[in-house]
Design a protein around this motif. Structure first.
Motif, PDB file in Angstrom:
ATOM      1  N   THR A 144       0.756  -1.086   0.028  1.00 54.48           N
ATOM      2  CA  THR A 144       0.104   0.120  -0.078  1.00 54.48           C
ATOM      3  C   THR A 144       0.765   1.230  -0.068  1.00 54.48           C
ATOM      4  O   THR A 144       1.689   1.439   0.882  1.00 54.48           O
ATOM      5  CB  THR A 144      -0.765  -0.042   1.298  1.00 54.48           C
ATOM      6  OG1 THR A 144      -1.298  -1.235   1.438  1.00 54.48           O
ATOM      7  CG2 THR A 144      -1.940   1.211   1.181  1.00 54.48           C
TER       8      THR A 144
ATOM      9  N   ARG B 244       2.110   4.769   0.751  1.00 55.55           N
ATOM     10  CA  ARG B 244       2.070   5.549   2.251  1.00 55.55           C
ATOM     11  C   ARG B 244       2.935   6.391   2.664  1.00 55.55           C
ATOM     12  O   ARG B 244       3.901   6.196   2.063  1.00 55.55           O
ATOM     13  CB  ARG B 244       1.461   4.355   3.246  1.00 55.55           C
ATOM     14  CG  ARG B 244       2.618   3.501   3.530  1.00 55.55           C
ATOM     15  CD  ARG B 244       2.331   2.175   4.355  1.00 55.55           C
ATOM     16  NE  ARG B 244       3.554   1.532   4.831  1.00 55.55           N
ATOM     17  CZ  ARG B 244       4.144   0.560   3.979  1.00 55.55           C
ATOM     18  NH1 ARG B 244       3.615   0.409   2.846  1.00 55.55           N
ATOM     19  NH2 ARG B 244       5.099  -0.090   4.348  1.00 55.55           N
TER      20      ARG B 244
ATOM     21  N   ASP C  86       7.472   4.693   8.732  1.00 53.34           N
ATOM     22  CA  ASP C  86       6.437   4.637   8.097  1.00 53.34           C
ATOM     23  C   ASP C  86       5.381   5.561   9.046  1.00 53.34           C
ATOM     24  O   ASP C  86       5.251   4.957  10.089  1.00 53.34           O
ATOM     25  CB  ASP C  86       6.244   3.002   8.372  1.00 53.34           C
ATOM     26  CG  ASP C  86       4.738   2.811   7.580  1.00 53.34           C
ATOM     27  OD1 ASP C  86       3.721   3.667   7.566  1.00 53.34           O
ATOM     28  OD2 ASP C  86       4.549   1.627   7.042  1.00 53.34           O
TER      29      ASP C  86
ATOM     30  N   LYS D  27       2.354   6.369   8.236  1.00 52.87           N
ATOM     31  CA  LYS D  27       0.930   5.510   8.431  1.00 52.87           C
ATOM     32  C   LYS D  27       0.750   4.751   9.582  1.00 52.87           C
ATOM     33  O   LYS D  27      -0.079   4.902  10.397  1.00 52.87           O
ATOM     34  CB  LYS D  27       0.480   4.863   6.984  1.00 52.87           C
ATOM     35  CG  LYS D  27      -0.900   4.548   7.173  1.00 52.87           C
ATOM     36  CD  LYS D  27      -1.245   3.538   5.778  1.00 52.87           C
ATOM     37  CE  LYS D  27      -2.673   3.174   6.105  1.00 52.87           C
ATOM     38  NZ  LYS D  27      -2.883   2.077   4.763  1.00 52.87           N
ATOM     39  N   LEU D  28       1.927   3.815   9.810  1.00 51.74           N
ATOM     40  CA  LEU D  28       1.777   3.039  10.701  1.00 51.74           C
ATOM     41  C   LEU D  28       2.149   3.657  12.021  1.00 51.74           C
ATOM     42  O   LEU D  28       1.487   3.371  13.162  1.00 51.74           O
ATOM     43  CB  LEU D  28       3.057   2.047  10.505  1.00 51.74           C
ATOM     44  CG  LEU D  28       3.020   0.683  11.135  1.00 51.74           C
ATOM     45  CD1 LEU D  28       1.665  -0.037  10.963  1.00 51.74           C
ATOM     46  CD2 LEU D  28       4.132  -0.471  10.831  1.00 51.74           C
TER      47      LEU D  28
ATOM     48  N   SER E  20       1.188   6.812  12.764  1.00 49.84           N
ATOM     49  CA  SER E  20       0.047   7.420  13.453  1.00 49.84           C
ATOM     50  C   SER E  20      -1.018   6.495  13.838  1.00 49.84           C
ATOM     51  O   SER E  20      -1.931   7.017  14.539  1.00 49.84           O
ATOM     52  CB  SER E  20      -0.317   8.363  12.069  1.00 49.84           C
ATOM     53  OG  SER E  20      -1.173   7.400  11.100  1.00 49.84           O
ATOM     54  N   SER E  21      -0.829   5.236  13.311  1.00 51.46           N
ATOM     55  CA  SER E  21      -2.082   4.393  13.844  1.00 51.46           C
ATOM     56  C   SER E  21      -1.485   3.538  15.330  1.00 51.46           C
ATOM     57  O   SER E  21      -2.490   3.225  16.097  1.00 51.46           O
ATOM     58  CB  SER E  21      -2.176   3.334  12.921  1.00 51.46           C
ATOM     59  OG  SER E  21      -0.984   2.315  12.845  1.00 51.46           O
TER      60      SER E  21
ATOM     61  N   SER F  43      -3.743  12.459  11.141  1.00 44.63           N
ATOM     62  CA  SER F  43      -3.948  11.006  11.062  1.00 44.63           C
ATOM     63  C   SER F  43      -4.593  10.689   9.429  1.00 44.63           C
ATOM     64  O   SER F  43      -3.901   9.795   9.170  1.00 44.63           O
ATOM     65  CB  SER F  43      -4.422  10.636  12.083  1.00 44.63           C
ATOM     66  OG  SER F  43      -3.884  10.499  13.271  1.00 44.63           O
ATOM     67  N   SER F  44      -5.591  11.261   9.102  1.00 43.56           N
ATOM     68  CA  SER F  44      -6.186  10.705   8.087  1.00 43.56           C
ATOM     69  C   SER F  44      -5.244  11.235   6.789  1.00 43.56           C
ATOM     70  O   SER F  44      -5.377  10.353   5.748  1.00 43.56           O
ATOM     71  CB  SER F  44      -7.627  11.450   7.730  1.00 43.56           C
ATOM     72  OG  SER F  44      -7.697  12.649   7.291  1.00 43.56           O
TER      73      SER F  44
ATOM     74  N   SER G 293      -2.751   8.664   6.102  1.00 41.40           N
ATOM     75  CA  SER G 293      -3.140   7.254   5.609  1.00 41.40           C
ATOM     76  C   SER G 293      -3.327   7.430   4.086  1.00 41.40           C
ATOM     77  O   SER G 293      -3.808   6.158   3.667  1.00 41.40           O
ATOM     78  CB  SER G 293      -4.182   6.687   6.322  1.00 41.40           C
ATOM     79  OG  SER G 293      -5.414   7.759   6.321  1.00 41.40           O
ATOM     80  N   GLN G 294      -2.966   8.435   3.256  1.00 39.77           N
ATOM     81  CA  GLN G 294      -3.318   8.842   2.103  1.00 39.77           C
ATOM     82  C   GLN G 294      -2.224   7.846   1.255  1.00 39.77           C
ATOM     83  O   GLN G 294      -1.161   7.930   1.668  1.00 39.77           O
ATOM     84  CB  GLN G 294      -3.619  10.246   1.653  1.00 39.77           C
ATOM     85  CG  GLN G 294      -4.373  10.825   2.290  1.00 39.77           C
ATOM     86  CD  GLN G 294      -5.998  10.418   2.257  1.00 39.77           C
ATOM     87  OE1 GLN G 294      -6.258   9.995   0.926  1.00 39.77           O
ATOM     88  NE2 GLN G 294      -6.712   9.894   3.326  1.00 39.77           N
TER      89      GLN G 294
END
Lengths: 431, 431
Positions: B34, B36, B47, B49-50, B52-53, B68-69, B72-73
């Motif tokens: 994916t 990211r 990473d 995206k990871l 921020s999760s 955060s959103s 994840s783009q």
């Protein structure tokens, strides 16, 4: 199908949107502001998103697997990517559905409640840009225009550049300023030369350009050219296109890299995309090119243009309208398949939603058939007379330019509707 | 922060990706294909995206609501639109997080499991195009390049066009063929003149162009210009940019509308976007413009360029590498804020993801500091000597061009990583 009639009321014989047309566009309405696909039939728009939620399209059109999902999108890009055979099958389905002699009257013709729901009078419809434009490329295939402008700026001896008859000359335009018919256009501020002095001012030579636009429906692979005889499969459909031009800005900026701010402030396209198949009956030969073409530009068919009757109307702020030009879209030296073959020759990839402009279309007479004021007024040296005792060298604030075009007889016309834009005064910019 | 060190292992002092940099890019890995967002720190990618999760970013960075959103783009467009203050706050947060002296060691530095999860060695990372490019505009602000090319084609008297010092000359490029570093580039087929005869053939004059690229992070309203002193707020960040050019195709096609197939087959950008703030300490004055500028181009600050050390490496198919040029990005006549102010002067709207190229950057010496082979070889009249007893007039199939650039001292370098592309033979096109 071309002579069939529709059961949809308010479809006058001179409508651009006969059953022989069925163009696609993106609409919104006051009751539903979601942009969604529709087709035009006479004075109505048929809401295709709503229709597809009411009919069982997967069963009715099993050959187009993801049709319903493409019809729920806010642009036509996804539908365009289904490919020419799918567009053809869907248009034929709609022609049958809307025909007086429909084979499936129960689906819509005889269902009063559904008719009421999915048919909206076009006066209640707002049009959105039909496609998300990836790249916009403007060609220069109107030879009469290119020659007239060449004579004006370089003299009769050097009117056409040496490359002109060998390749479709074009340049990359600006995608972000492509707008749909009806959108207002601000007169651009720009650098211009006044008596040899550089000043920053509102353009004094605001012009329109009458063009045919072509939306690409299919992507191509980077590094791989598209052959000219297969390029038709890349065409989704056609629109009228006004490539607004600030001639004074353009004249000062364009050497050596081409037009920039003189063009990139706005390009207007008509809202209804006439599908490629709808224009097939109106093929015609274009301008004869006496040059031996390179192999990749040689087309199998001679009738590589369309004979679309075009007109340009200028409406003043006072409301007086004058048709200032009439010509045909066959006045082009290069066809869209030739443009696509040339554009991709070096490997430049196409994407669905790319927009190609033909270049300004002028007729051969050089009077009453020209596609720009630049030509009509010999760059502002003389006036074009208008109704209402008025005249123009270039466009005034408050003027509206409307492009129109259609083929075919009354009752079966294939037309574009209006491609319209009004000029507003230069926007104030605090600097 | 510029002299702080990081706890992240494998961060050699000469890394482009020190704690003073923290560029953003889009990565994929074999274990997670994916696309990211990530940042680069030394030999690692973090990473985002990871991350921020796993971290509670809304609490840690309450000033950036939808952070955060955006992380994840699959592109940086959404993050870019958060605006300069948000980019600054997020970069400072990352600088603290990755610093040896972090104020929040518990978040990452001292959490071995999370470190293992979110830090990926860059040898295991593939880069994607960092942004979805709306429009790509290439300027021509490298005066030494423009002058050298002008002398070559029009003689010393007319080297620069009359408009050159009055406005940032530019043209619209092709967005669909912008690719990320590492993507192979096919030599384009095109129309060229050979001994005065038009032929269709693979380009014989394949060239690179050394440029600085600028990604726009913020949209502007159609019809409304962006003032030059506020234009910095429109800049998201910078990349190196190679505007590949087929000189023979370009020479034949470019009159009168500018470059087309000679350029649109590929443009390569480096994968890591260096945020605008990271370059702030490296401001420098550009090339002096003796002309009285129009008001909308007058900048409040004299240091409107960056002094980035640039180099061009040519690697042959045999693997021999030669640095063929070294110069600085301050060798420009126009700054990106000036380009943005000019581009929007007439009302052309900007969109987040738009890409601006500086134009080819060459140094003032005219030897060893030129940004294209066209200049180095005087359009193929002489050779550039390479390691391995080799030489070039233009690029051969199998050649790789790598652009590099950095500012700052070892340990706190702000660099771009590689902007690399290898030339492959012209793709076979069935025609």
């Amino acid at each position: 199908m071309a002579t069939a009639t529709t059961w949809v009321p308010s479809t006058p014989p001179n409508s651009d949107f006969s059953l022989a047309n069925l163009p696609l566009g993106i609409i919104t309405t006051r009751s539903d502001p979601t942009p969604r696909p529709a087709t035009a039939i006479g004075m109505h728009a048929l809401d295709l998103k709503l229709l597809s939620s009411r009919l069982d399209l997967p069963s009715l059109l099993p050959s187009i697997p993801s049709l319903s999902s493409t019809l729920s999108q806010p642009t036509l890009n996804a539908f365009a990517q289904l490919g020419r055979p799918a567009h053809r099958a869907f248009r034929e389905f709609l022609q049958d559905l809307l025909s007086t002699e429909t084979t499936r009257p129960e689906l819509l013709r005889d269902d009063a409640a559904l008719r009421e729901e999915v048919l909206v009078h076009r006066t209640k419809v707002m049009m959105e840009l039909p496609m998300e434009v990836g790249d916009y490329t403007d060609f220069y295939a109107g030879e009469h225009h290119a020659r007239a402008v060449g004579v004006m700026f370089r003299g009769a001896e050097n009117a056409l550049q040496p490359n002109y008859k060998h390749l479709p000359v074009g340049y990359h335009g600006r995608a972000s300023s492509v707008v749909v018919s009806g959108t207002g256009v601000h007169r651009p501020v720009g650098q211009i030369l006044v008596d040899g002095v550089v000043v920053t001012a509102a353009s004094r030579k605001m012009d329109f350009e009458l063009e045919l636009g072509c939306f690409v429906g299919r992507g191509s692979e980077m590094g791989k050219g598209v052959g000219v005889d297969e390029a038709e499969e890349w065409v989704f459909g056609y629109v009228l296109l006004n490539d607004w031009s600030a001639r004074d800005v353009q004249a000062w900026e364009y050497v050596p890299l081409g037009p920039f701010n003189g063009k990139n402030f706005a390009t207007t396209v008509s809202g209804w995309v006439v599908l490629a198949d709808a224009l097939e009956p109106y093929r015609a030969e274009g301008i004869e090119n006496g040059t031996e073409l390179q192999g990749y530009l040689k087309e199998g068919r001679r009738e590589n243009m369309f004979d679309i009757s075009l007109e340009v109307e200028l409406t003043t702020a006072e409301g007086d309208s004058t048709i200032i030009s009439r010509t045909s879209s066959k006045n082009l030296l290069w066809s869209f398949p030739q443009m696509i073959a040339h554009h991709t020759l070096g490997g430049c990839p196409m994407r669905a939603g790319d927009l190609l402009g033909s270049g300004t279309i002028s007729g051969p007479r050089g009077a009453g058939d020209q596609g720009s004021l630049l030509e009509m007024t010999d760059n502002g040296k003389k006036e074009v007379l208008l109704a209402g005792m008025d005249a123009r060298r270039f466009l005034k604030d408050g003027d509206t330019i409307t492009l129109r075009g259609h083929c075919g007889p009354d009752g079966a016309r294939v037309g574009f509707g209006d491609c319209r834009g009004r000029i507003y005064s230069a926007a104030g910019v605090s600097r």
